[in-house]
Design a protein around this motif. Structure first.
Motif, mmCIF file in Angstrom:
data_model
loop_
_atom_site.group_PDB
_atom_site.id
_atom_site.type_symbol
_atom_site.label_atom_id
_atom_site.label_comp_id
_atom_site.label_asym_id
_atom_site.label_seq_id
_atom_site.Cartn_x
_atom_site.Cartn_y
_atom_site.Cartn_z
ATOM 1 N N UNK A 1 -24.825 36.589 0.439
ATOM 2 C CA UNK A 1 -24.131 36.214 1.670
ATOM 3 C C UNK A 1 -23.758 37.456 2.483
ATOM 4 N N UNK A 2 -23.253 38.482 1.819
ATOM 5 C CA UNK A 2 -22.910 39.725 2.522
ATOM 6 C C UNK A 2 -24.142 40.341 3.163
ATOM 7 N N UNK A 3 -25.246 40.359 2.405
ATOM 8 C CA UNK A 3 -26.483 40.955 2.896
ATOM 9 C C UNK A 3 -26.995 40.230 4.138
ATOM 10 N N UNK A 4 -26.931 38.903 4.126
ATOM 11 C CA UNK A 4 -27.390 38.116 5.266
ATOM 12 C C UNK A 4 -26.526 38.360 6.492
ATOM 13 N N UNK B 1 -29.879 30.140 5.761
ATOM 14 C CA UNK B 1 -30.888 29.836 6.776
ATOM 15 C C UNK B 1 -30.224 29.214 8.007
ATOM 16 N N UNK B 2 -29.311 28.257 7.761
ATOM 17 C CA UNK B 2 -28.604 27.592 8.864
ATOM 18 C C UNK B 2 -27.774 28.596 9.656
ATOM 19 N N UNK B 3 -27.140 29.527 8.957
ATOM 20 C CA UNK B 3 -26.343 30.563 9.618
ATOM 21 C C UNK B 3 -27.221 31.440 10.506
ATOM 22 N N UNK B 4 -28.356 31.890 9.962
ATOM 23 C CA UNK B 4 -29.254 32.762 10.726
ATOM 24 C C UNK B 4 -29.783 32.047 11.968
ATOM 25 N N UNK C 1 -13.188 39.450 17.429
ATOM 26 C CA UNK C 1 -13.530 38.040 17.257
ATOM 27 C C UNK C 1 -13.463 37.723 15.775
ATOM 28 N N UNK C 2 -12.808 36.629 15.412
ATOM 29 C CA UNK C 2 -12.629 36.265 14.009
ATOM 30 C C UNK C 2 -13.273 34.915 13.736
ATOM 31 N N UNK C 3 -13.889 34.804 12.577
ATOM 32 C CA UNK C 3 -14.502 33.526 12.220
ATOM 33 C C UNK C 3 -14.712 33.428 10.713
ATOM 34 N N UNK C 4 -14.526 32.212 10.182
ATOM 35 C CA UNK C 4 -14.855 31.931 8.792
ATOM 36 C C UNK C 4 -16.287 31.425 8.750
ATOM 37 N N UNK C 5 -17.136 32.083 7.960
ATOM 38 C CA UNK C 5 -18.557 31.751 7.967
ATOM 39 C C UNK C 5 -18.984 30.875 6.797
ATOM 40 N N UNK C 6 -18.515 31.195 5.598
ATOM 41 C CA UNK C 6 -18.977 30.482 4.416
ATOM 42 C C UNK C 6 -17.808 30.192 3.477
ATOM 43 N N UNK C 7 -17.970 29.133 2.691
ATOM 44 C CA UNK C 7 -17.042 28.835 1.599
ATOM 45 C C UNK C 7 -17.863 28.653 0.333
#
Length: 367
Positions: free
Chosen positions: A278-281, A318-321, A247-253
């Protein structure tokens, strides 16, 4: 024949009939990456289920199979549906064992062929293919950790003036991420890094990694620089033991100006720390999801984030989590209810209820 009279495989097949499965997958993608962990198990069990029913019917007559089934039933003896849960559990274990043995044999055969040894000269990871295959042989399918791979945003070039591409900077980023996530239970041995003179990155690197690690649960973090927009996107690819595709996805810019980074040490260090956060989260949240589904271990990355005020500094994290954790809980929405029914069918009612409760606790802490 009524639904209640169907066997476990037939019930699963009926639950995930074509149209429902199609909608289920579409809704899974909208929810976030986390639901992919459950979706992988669903797809793996459903695909070819009808053709396997006769084979498993024969297996049920085998004495060794009956012994394993009885042991599984005793493990769940406090449940009313012990027979079906035991069969589902055993089915999943047998599939994983088959995938593991198949991968070991396939990769070993490939390594024995000189032409494929030359083909894999572009292998992007510092850990060798042989070492990964040897590790696969020793890992239990019931205790398989989430493997994390942190990629590079560019291929190696001695003339590359990108600060992030310097080996010392890349290694420091990976080392610091490892140091952060060890407090949430991720071992350093489960974090892989790119080799110093990597000749590929992005999609080609992911293809190589998936070919060799497809039967191991993995999250590949792959940054990509856009010098025109002055941004750095953080993408992920992930798969589980049960996945038939990644599964592939772009998470952050992230805003990142390479020229400014070269001229200003303060700016570069700020962006480097932002990337590490960002990597740690990503590692923490996905490891929480993996451990919750596989071993029913409550998530605890939020405790780490509170300690360092991570979510306060980076609201997007926070929004990602919240999005990733929320992908596994239900509400009055029919789409979500279908998802819980499927989770219960695959994992069992007790496990599904535990996951629901644990996720709600986490969301209350984060929000």
């Amino acid at each position: 024949m009524g639904y209640e009279n169907l066997g476990p495989l037939a019930r699963l097949d009926a639950t995930l009939a074509s149209s429902k499965l199609e909608g289920f997958l579409k809704n899974s993608q909208k929810s976030g990456c986390s639901w992919f962990f459950i979706a992988s198990a669903v797809i793996s069990l459903v695909s070819g289920a009808k053709t396997r029913q006769n084979a498993f019917a024969q297996l049920q007559e085998d004495e060794a199979f009956q012994q394993r089934l009885q042991e599984a039933k005793e493990k769940y003896k406090d449940e009313k549906d012990a027979d079906e849960r035991a069969f589902r559990t055993l089915l999943k274990q047998m599939q994983r064992e088959f995938h593991k043995e198949e991968a070991i044999e396939r990769i070993q055969n490939d390594l024995d062929k000189m032409e494929l040894q030359l083909f894999f000269k572009d292998w992007p990871l510092k850990t060798s293919i042989k070492a990964i295959n040897d590790l696969r042989k020793t890992q239990s399918i019931d205790n398989c950790p989430l493997n994390i791979i942190i990629g590079k945003h560019t291929i190696y070039s001695p003339n590359n003036n990108s600060i992030l591409s310097y080996e010392s900077q890349y290694c420091d980023i990976v080392d610091r991420v490892i140091n952060e996530i060890k407090s949430i239970g991720v071992e350093a041995t489960n974090v892989y890094r790119f080799c110093e003179k990597n000749s590929i990155t992005g999609g080609p690197a992911i293809a190589y990694i998936y070919a060799m690690m497809s039967a191991l649960p993995c999250v590949v973090i792959m940054p990509k620089a856009n010098h025109l927009d002055k941004t750095l996107s953080v993408n992920v690819s992930l798969w589980t033991q049960d996945s038939i595709f990644p599964y592939h996805r772009s998470l952050f810019t992230i805003e990142y100006d390479e020229n400014k980074a070269i001229d200003s040490k303060e700016y570069f260090l700020k962006k480097k720390n932002e990337l590490i956060s960002h990597y740690t989260t990503i590692c923490g949240v996905f490891n929480d999801i993996h451990m919750l589904i596989e071993r029913q271990v409550k998530p605890h990355f939020c405790r780490y984030s509170e300690k360092d005020s991570l979510f306060a500094d980076f609201p997007q994290l926070r929004a990602f989590a919240i999005k990733e954790y929320s992908a596994l809980i239900s509400d009055i929405n029919n789409e979500q209810s279908t998802r819980v029914d499927i989770m219960t069918e695959i994992m069992g009612r007790k496990e599904a209820e535990f996951i629901q409760g644990a996720i709600k606790e986490v969301l209350n802490e984060i929000k």
